[in-house]
Design a protein around this motif. Structure first.
Motif, mmCIF file in Angstrom:
data_model
loop_
_atom_site.group_PDB
_atom_site.id
_atom_site.type_symbol
_atom_site.label_atom_id
_atom_site.label_comp_id
_atom_site.label_asym_id
_atom_site.label_seq_id
_atom_site.Cartn_x
_atom_site.Cartn_y
_atom_site.Cartn_z
ATOM 1 N N MET A 1 0.826 -1.208 0.000
ATOM 2 C CA MET A 1 0.000 0.000 0.000
ATOM 3 C C MET A 1 0.863 1.261 0.000
ATOM 4 S SD MET A 1 -3.201 -0.467 -0.378
ATOM 5 C CE MET A 1 -3.948 1.046 0.236
ATOM 6 N N GLN A 2 1.981 1.229 0.690
ATOM 7 C CA GLN A 2 2.855 2.396 0.734
ATOM 8 C C GLN A 2 3.602 2.603 -0.579
ATOM 9 O OE1 GLN A 2 5.207 1.811 4.279
ATOM 10 N NE2 GLN A 2 3.679 2.833 5.560
ATOM 11 N N ASN A 3 3.606 1.572 -1.419
ATOM 12 C CA ASN A 3 4.295 1.674 -2.713
ATOM 13 C C ASN A 3 3.350 1.358 -3.875
ATOM 14 O OD1 ASN A 3 7.416 1.985 -2.084
ATOM 15 N ND2 ASN A 3 6.583 0.541 -0.591
ATOM 16 N N ARG A 4 2.071 1.622 -3.641
ATOM 17 C CA ARG A 4 1.055 1.283 -4.642
ATOM 18 C C ARG A 4 1.269 2.034 -5.958
ATOM 19 N NH1 ARG A 4 -4.458 2.625 -5.574
ATOM 20 N NH2 ARG A 4 -4.296 4.336 -4.077
ATOM 21 N N HIS A 5 1.867 3.196 -5.879
ATOM 22 C CA HIS A 5 2.121 3.988 -7.090
ATOM 23 C C HIS A 5 3.094 3.280 -8.037
ATOM 24 C CE1 HIS A 5 5.267 5.009 -4.196
ATOM 25 N NE2 HIS A 5 6.039 5.344 -5.225
ATOM 26 N N LYS A 6 3.866 2.322 -7.503
ATOM 27 C CA LYS A 6 4.815 1.574 -8.335
ATOM 28 C C LYS A 6 4.194 0.313 -8.938
ATOM 29 C CE LYS A 6 8.734 2.821 -5.320
ATOM 30 N NZ LYS A 6 9.817 2.248 -4.472
ATOM 31 N N LEU A 7 3.000 -0.029 -8.487
ATOM 32 C CA LEU A 7 2.412 -1.326 -8.823
ATOM 33 C C LEU A 7 1.630 -1.276 -10.120
ATOM 34 C CD1 LEU A 7 1.842 -4.268 -7.971
ATOM 35 C CD2 LEU A 7 -0.116 -3.412 -6.658
ATOM 36 N N ALA A 8 2.033 -2.121 -11.077
ATOM 37 C CA ALA A 8 1.315 -2.242 -12.348
ATOM 38 C C ALA A 8 0.545 -3.559 -12.326
ATOM 39 C CB ALA A 8 2.290 -2.203 -13.518
ATOM 40 N N GLY A 9 -0.588 -3.540 -11.651
ATOM 41 C CA GLY A 9 -1.367 -4.761 -11.530
ATOM 42 C C GLY A 9 -2.197 -4.726 -10.263
ATOM 43 N N THR A 10 -2.708 -5.881 -9.896
ATOM 44 C CA THR A 10 -3.574 -6.006 -8.728
ATOM 45 C C THR A 10 -3.065 -7.142 -7.851
ATOM 46 O OG1 THR A 10 -5.491 -5.207 -9.976
ATOM 47 C CG2 THR A 10 -5.943 -6.460 -7.960
ATOM 48 N N VAL A 11 -3.197 -6.982 -6.542
ATOM 49 C CA VAL A 11 -2.792 -8.020 -5.593
ATOM 50 C C VAL A 11 -4.006 -8.462 -4.791
ATOM 51 C CG1 VAL A 11 -1.301 -8.626 -3.657
ATOM 52 C CG2 VAL A 11 -0.488 -7.029 -5.408
ATOM 53 N N LYS A 12 -4.227 -9.757 -4.746
ATOM 54 C CA LYS A 12 -5.251 -10.327 -3.877
ATOM 55 C C LYS A 12 -4.570 -10.931 -2.649
ATOM 56 C CE LYS A 12 -9.185 -11.413 -6.853
ATOM 57 N NZ LYS A 12 -10.167 -12.463 -7.240
ATOM 58 N N LEU A 13 -5.043 -10.540 -1.497
ATOM 59 C CA LEU A 13 -4.518 -11.049 -0.229
ATOM 60 C C LEU A 13 -5.508 -12.079 0.297
ATOM 61 C CD1 LEU A 13 -3.800 -7.511 1.255
ATOM 62 C CD2 LEU A 13 -2.123 -8.974 0.100
ATOM 63 N N ILE A 14 -5.144 -13.339 0.243
ATOM 64 C CA ILE A 14 -6.051 -14.414 0.633
ATOM 65 C C ILE A 14 -5.666 -14.938 2.014
ATOM 66 C CG2 ILE A 14 -6.895 -16.725 0.059
ATOM 67 C CD1 ILE A 14 -6.339 -16.065 -2.895
ATOM 68 N N PHE A 15 -6.552 -14.723 2.970
ATOM 69 C CA PHE A 15 -6.373 -15.275 4.309
ATOM 70 C C PHE A 15 -7.334 -16.451 4.428
ATOM 71 C CE2 PHE A 15 -4.773 -11.005 4.597
ATOM 72 C CZ PHE A 15 -3.673 -11.107 5.430
ATOM 73 N N GLN A 16 -6.760 -17.649 4.455
ATOM 74 C CA GLN A 16 -7.550 -18.876 4.340
ATOM 75 C C GLN A 16 -7.725 -19.586 5.679
ATOM 76 O OE1 GLN A 16 -5.975 -22.199 1.856
ATOM 77 N NE2 GLN A 16 -6.769 -23.386 3.579
#
Length: 399
Positions: A118-133
């Motif tokens: 989140m602190q480096n979201r400006h660098k991210l070219a895509g999407t991240v899913k955080l799966i807590f199972q």
């Protein structure tokens, strides 16, 4: 990546999270408060979260400021029915329940990676899913299938996960391409005879002697019927039977597990067990009931995804701390169900405390070197960026 002061502050946060989970562990299917702790943390970071009515899983979504592939990261949540024997400030307060498999650390690590992303979201070219199972320990069903049915893998291009592992040097990374962890199936055999007075054994059918023959026959499957280079085990973990010392036993119950890395061998073994049972019980006048349950499939890492993890490891912890061809293990992991659906990889992160005996997983004295929490978060963070590059969209298709 971050400066020393930022690293120190994040490690404090991760340690506090991990110790909170450790102090208040919850069993498979009961992870309500655990999920609430994670949900609040992610929402405070501004991360969109999704929960599910049928189970206590959670999915967070981080959208980069540029378009690109979808990378999923997974952590498991549940504890084990073990009474903790560690005398530490964060000792479990739930009697008979303990995080003895590192899932408390897995959650903290993924939460740390979420904060960094989140602190480096400006660098991210895509999407991240955080799966807590939830319910990883609930073999043979487990919680991964429920999460998959809830749609957490929709749109995902690759998925990654880690496991704290005391048999890898602390802070080092262990992985391999292909078969990495075993399929885990279970069985129960009711060996049925006929009771009689021990002084007249010829008038009964001894379920105990039949069971002894059956156990030897099961051992012969692995030692004489399976290719020696094809890893497989059949283990009897439970035996119960007999009513009295001077009575021929009418019934014996055998319980056990089969571990395999090869799917063909996995499908063949129950047929061979059935043949052993028929060949031993029937000629002696006995009978049997054979119940066989398939559990988690074998976990096999994809080549591209494995390379993503290796490259991330080299950048975060250095090439000398990346073990890219470690031996497969016969432990099983619900993460295998994700890899049956999507490209991805699973890896080990060494966690043993320096200079101390290494408690094995699922042990009442299990604990970790908390310094590896920060390493784990950095690894997952870097895996995302390496993964975005490896799975980037080229000409409308994932590369």
């Amino acid at each position: 990546m971050w400066n020393q002061e930022q690293d120190s502050e994040l490690l404090k946060i991760l340690s506090k999270l991990r110790q909170t989970f450790h102090t208040y562990p919850e069993l498979s299917g009961q992870e309500k408060q655990t999920r609430e702790t994670i949900r609040k943390f992610l929402q405070e970071l501004g991360i969109e979260t999704q929960t599910f009515n049928e189970q206590y899983g959670l999915c967070g979504l981080i959208k980069g400021e540029q378009s690109g592939p979808v990378i999923a990261l997974r952590a498991d949540m549940d504890a084990l029915p073990i009474t903790e024997e560690n005398e530490v400030a964060y000792k479990s307060k739930h009697q008979g329940v303990m995080h003895a498999c590192g899932h408390d650390g897995h959650m903290a690590i993924l939460m740390g990676a979420a904060k960094m992303l989140m602190q480096n979201r400006h660098k991210l070219a895509g999407t991240v899913k955080l799966i807590f199972q939830p319910a990883e320990e609930a073999s043979p069903l487990g919680g991964a299938k429920a999460m998959i049915e809830a749609g957490v893998l929709e749109g995902v291009d690759a998925i990654f996960g880690l496991h704290l592992w005391p048999e890898v040097p602390s802070g080092a990374l262990g992985i391999r391409t292909g078969g990495f962890m075993a399929a885990s199936d279970r069985f129960k055999i009711n060996v049925i005879g006929r009771s009689a007075h021990a002084a007249q054994p010829h008038k009964g059918i001894d379920a105990i002697t039949m069971s002894a023959d059956i156990i030897q026959g099961l051992n012969n499957i692995v030692s004489r019927q399976i290719d020696p280079v094809d890893v497989a085990t059949i283990s009897i973990g439970e035996i119960s039977g007999g009513e009295r010392y001077n009575v021929i036993a009418q019934e014996v119950i055998l319980g056990g597990t089969i571990r395999t890395l090869n799917e063909t061998t996995r499908q063949e073994i129950p047929k061979r067990i059935e043949a052993v049972l028929k060949g031993i019980a029937k000629p002696q006048g006995g009978d049997y009931i054979f119940d066989y349950q398939q559990g988690y499939p074998a976990l096999a890492n994809c080549k591209k995804a494995t390379e993503v993890v290796v490259q991330a490891g080299k950048k975060v912890i250095g090439e000398n701390n990346v073990y890219a061809e470690i031996k497969p293990v016969l432990g099983a992991e619900d993460f295998a169900n994700y890899l049956a659906e999507k490209s991805g990889a699973f890896f080990f992160l060494g966690c043993a405390k320096a200079g101390e005996p290494t408690p094995i997983l699922h042990n009442s004295h299990f604990d970790i070197d908390e310094n590896v929490l920060l390493i784990g978060s950095k690894l997952l963070y870097q895996v995302v960026f390496e993964g975005v590059e490896a799975y980037k969209i080229v000409g409308g298709e994932v590369g």
